[in-house]
Design a protein around this motif. Structure first.
Motif, PDB file in Angstrom:
ATOM      1  N   GLY A 276      -0.348  10.373   4.927  1.00  0.00           N
ATOM      2  CA  GLY A 276      -1.214  10.087   3.805  1.00  0.00           C
ATOM      3  C   GLY A 276      -0.627   9.085   2.820  1.00  0.00           C
ATOM      4  O   GLY A 276      -1.287   8.705   1.845  1.00  0.00           O
ATOM      5  N   TYR A 277       0.588   8.655   3.079  1.00  0.00           N
ATOM      6  CA  TYR A 277       1.253   7.677   2.214  1.00  0.00           C
ATOM      7  C   TYR A 277       0.596   6.309   2.396  1.00  0.00           C
ATOM      8  O   TYR A 277       0.085   5.982   3.474  1.00  0.00           O
ATOM      9  N   ARG A 278       0.604   5.494   1.357  1.00  0.00           N
ATOM     10  CA  ARG A 278      -0.015   4.155   1.456  1.00  0.00           C
ATOM     11  C   ARG A 278       0.608   3.395   2.624  1.00  0.00           C
ATOM     12  O   ARG A 278       1.844   3.303   2.767  1.00  0.00           O
ATOM     13  N   PHE A 283       6.517   2.644   5.991  1.00  0.00           N
ATOM     14  CA  PHE A 283       7.736   2.605   6.796  1.00  0.00           C
ATOM     15  C   PHE A 283       8.988   2.303   5.978  1.00  0.00           C
ATOM     16  O   PHE A 283      10.081   2.182   6.528  1.00  0.00           O
ATOM     17  N   LEU A 284       8.832   2.212   4.667  1.00  0.00           N
ATOM     18  CA  LEU A 284      10.017   2.123   3.821  1.00  0.00           C
ATOM     19  C   LEU A 284      10.701   3.475   3.677  1.00  0.00           C
ATOM     20  O   LEU A 284      11.863   3.557   3.271  1.00  0.00           O
ATOM     21  N   MET A 285       9.968   4.526   4.022  1.00  0.00           N
ATOM     22  CA  MET A 285      10.502   5.895   4.003  1.00  0.00           C
ATOM     23  C   MET A 285      11.058   6.266   2.624  1.00  0.00           C
ATOM     24  O   MET A 285      12.080   6.943   2.501  1.00  0.00           O
ATOM     25  N   ALA A 286      10.387   5.798   1.578  1.00  0.00           N
ATOM     26  CA  ALA A 286      10.886   6.012   0.222  1.00  0.00           C
ATOM     27  C   ALA A 286      10.549   7.409  -0.279  1.00  0.00           C
ATOM     28  O   ALA A 286       9.561   8.013   0.141  1.00  0.00           O
ATOM     29  N   PRO A 287      11.344   7.955  -1.180  1.00  0.00           N
ATOM     30  CA  PRO A 287      11.019   9.255  -1.781  1.00  0.00           C
ATOM     31  C   PRO A 287       9.864   9.103  -2.767  1.00  0.00           C
ATOM     32  O   PRO A 287       9.598   8.015  -3.280  1.00  0.00           O
ATOM     33  N   ASP A 290       3.312   8.398  -2.642  1.00  0.00           N
ATOM     34  CA  ASP A 290       2.384   7.403  -3.190  1.00  0.00           C
ATOM     35  C   ASP A 290       1.196   7.352  -2.232  1.00  0.00           C
ATOM     36  O   ASP A 290       1.264   6.710  -1.183  1.00  0.00           O
ATOM     37  N   PRO A 291       0.086   8.036  -2.568  1.00  0.00           N
ATOM     38  CA  PRO A 291      -0.985   8.215  -1.588  1.00  0.00           C
ATOM     39  C   PRO A 291      -1.723   6.937  -1.249  1.00  0.00           C
ATOM     40  O   PRO A 291      -1.851   6.024  -2.075  1.00  0.00           O
ATOM     41  N   ALA A 295      -9.951   8.562   0.810  1.00  0.00           N
ATOM     42  CA  ALA A 295      -9.799   9.857   1.477  1.00  0.00           C
ATOM     43  C   ALA A 295      -8.603   9.890   2.405  1.00  0.00           C
ATOM     44  O   ALA A 295      -8.038  10.966   2.664  1.00  0.00           O
ATOM     45  N   ASN A 296      -8.177   8.733   2.907  1.00  0.00           N
ATOM     46  CA  ASN A 296      -6.998   8.707   3.772  1.00  0.00           C
ATOM     47  C   ASN A 296      -5.752   9.214   3.065  1.00  0.00           C
ATOM     48  O   ASN A 296      -4.790   9.617   3.708  1.00  0.00           O
ATOM     49  N   GLY A 297      -5.763   9.209   1.732  1.00  0.00           N
ATOM     50  CA  GLY A 297      -4.626   9.732   0.989  1.00  0.00           C
ATOM     51  C   GLY A 297      -4.495  11.239   1.054  1.00  0.00           C
ATOM     52  O   GLY A 297      -3.498  11.794   0.579  1.00  0.00           O
TER      53      GLY A 297
END
Length: 427
Positions: A276-278, A283-287, A290-291, A295-297
């Motif tokens: 659900g992350y933007r 693929f930055l795999m950040a903590p 950030d949706p 609706a995909n969020g």
């Protein structure tokens, strides 16, 4: 339409049917060497002939591309779920960014209630229809308990008036109004699974909002069955399964609707997951979650590509058939014909042997009639099955019959009614 109780009329209507060729796009089970009369699409839709090819295409991508299938091939898996958004948005009356194809129905119901059931000591009650499908009852009960409330206090079920089988809209609205100061959520089915009643979702939504509550809907028996206008009606959220009227296969993929007015509401809770992350930064795999916009969020887990492929096969058929209003016209005619024939049986018997408890007004039902059998109920259901008619049994004495416009015919309906008539003298 002026219905007639004879086979010639049924065959003539089938010849005139503009959707008649869509039946050939489905695999129909056989019984004693002939196609069954399948009137159980309200439980599980038939398999599209193309389903195996759609599935094989993705199996071949897995075989030939392995992990690169997420980014290569004709339909890269990373965006595969998005290719279904336009089709499902048209079916439920939404904007494309308001729908997401994901998970299974009750999982989605729980995820959406995380966002839209936010009880406090003042507003904590949920209103639902009495006799809702058990999954909805269990989901709401567990959500209420999770928030520390007693379901007996927090859940208000609305039942039909004494001697009636279906709910009156004015009773629903009245109950919402009476509880407006304590109401957090109104959560209804779109169509009641048992009676086949299609609720006035716009009126329910308007009343919920006037009471300061959210409105949500379980559209398991409505999506792909009746025209919906979720965005226009202003519903806050909805979810559905796709294995009934949308023919995605047993346990097929589900979907959600979230109205765009909630996309930027940072006060809504949600259970987050990587999918659900933007997407541009996923693929930055950040903590820090950030949706994705829309609706995909609300997605949590990686898309199940093989399930999506099966669903896509059916959606291609819906896209070819055109606007759901075209299907609806045939649905109303088929269901109306079944109603006419059953009433004719009762007239000939001078007795209401078969009582239809589904509302009579076409706008208050989908392609389902729930029929109370007043004589030999289970034996009647078995008699239909033994003679190649597949319906659905509900205790203690109800047979659900659902003529689906994509693959059922007037002749199917005629044969079913003829067998019901025969059962009276046979059993």
């Amino acid at each position: 339409m002026n219905y007639q109780n004879n086979l010639e009329f049924a065959k003539q209507q089938d010849q005139l049917d503009p959707l008649k060729n869509f039946r050939n796009q489905f695999l129909i089970p056989r019984h004693k060497g002939e196609d069954v009369v399948y009137l159980c699409g309200n439980s599980l839709g038939l398999q599209p002939i193309t389903a195996q090819q759609y599935l094989n295409d993705q199996l071949n991508n897995w075989k030939n591309l392995a992990v690169e299938g997420w980014f290569q091939g004709d339909d890269p898996w990373l965006d595969y779920h998005k290719s279904l958004s336009g089709s499902i948005a048209r079916i439920v009356g939404a904007q494309e960014n308001e729908v997401a194809v994901m998970n299974s129905l009750t999982v989605n119901l729980h995820l959406l209630m995380v966002s839209f059931y936010k009880p406090d000591n003042k507003r904590f009650k949920i209103i639902m229809e009495g006799g809702a499908f058990p999954s909805d009852q269990y989901a709401m009960e567990s959500q209420v308990k999770y928030h520390g409330f007693d379901p007996k206090d927090a859940i208000i079920e609305i039942f039909p008036r004494e001697g009636e089988f279906t709910l009156r809209t004015e009773d629903i609205i009245s109950t919402i109004h009476q509880n407006q100061n304590e109401l957090a959520l109104v959560l209804f089915g779109g169509i009641n699974y048992y009676t086949g009643q299609f609720f006035d979702l716009k009126a329910i939504t308007d009343a919920a909002h006037q009471a300061g509550a959210y409105s949500g809907f379980d559209l398991a028996h409505a999506a792909g069955n009746v025209p919906l206008k979720l965005h226009e009606w202003g519903a806050d959220f909805a979810c559905w399964c796709s294995y009934k009227y949308m023919n995605s296969g047993p346990g097929g993929i589900s979907g959600i609707f979230v109205h765009e007015k909630h996309f930027t509401d940072g006060q809504l809770n949600r259970f987050a997951g990587w999918w659900g992350y933007r997407q541009d930064n996923r693929f930055l795999m950040a903590p820090g979650f950030d949706p994705a916009h829309g609706a995909n969020g609300w997605q949590v887990s990686t898309s199940p590509i093989l399930l999506l492929a099966l669903f896509k096969a059916s959606m291609a058929i819906f896209d070819t058939a055109g606007d759901i209003s075209i299907l609806r016209r045939k649905s109303e005619s088929l269901t109306g014909y079944l109603e006419f024939l059953i009433n004719d049986i009762n007239t000939n018997q001078n007795e209401e042997v078969f009582k239809i408890i589904t509302p009579a007004a076409p706008e208050t039902r989908g392609c389902q009639l729930s029929v109370v059998c007043k004589r030999n109920a289970k034996a009647t259901f078995n008699f239909l099955a033994e003679n190649g008619v597949i319906g659905d049994w509900r205790e203690p004495d109800v047979i659900r019959l659902s003529p689906v416009p994509l693959y059922n015919t007037f002749e199917d309906v005629y044969k079913t009614a003829a067998l019901l008539a025969t059962s009276i003298t046979t059993l």
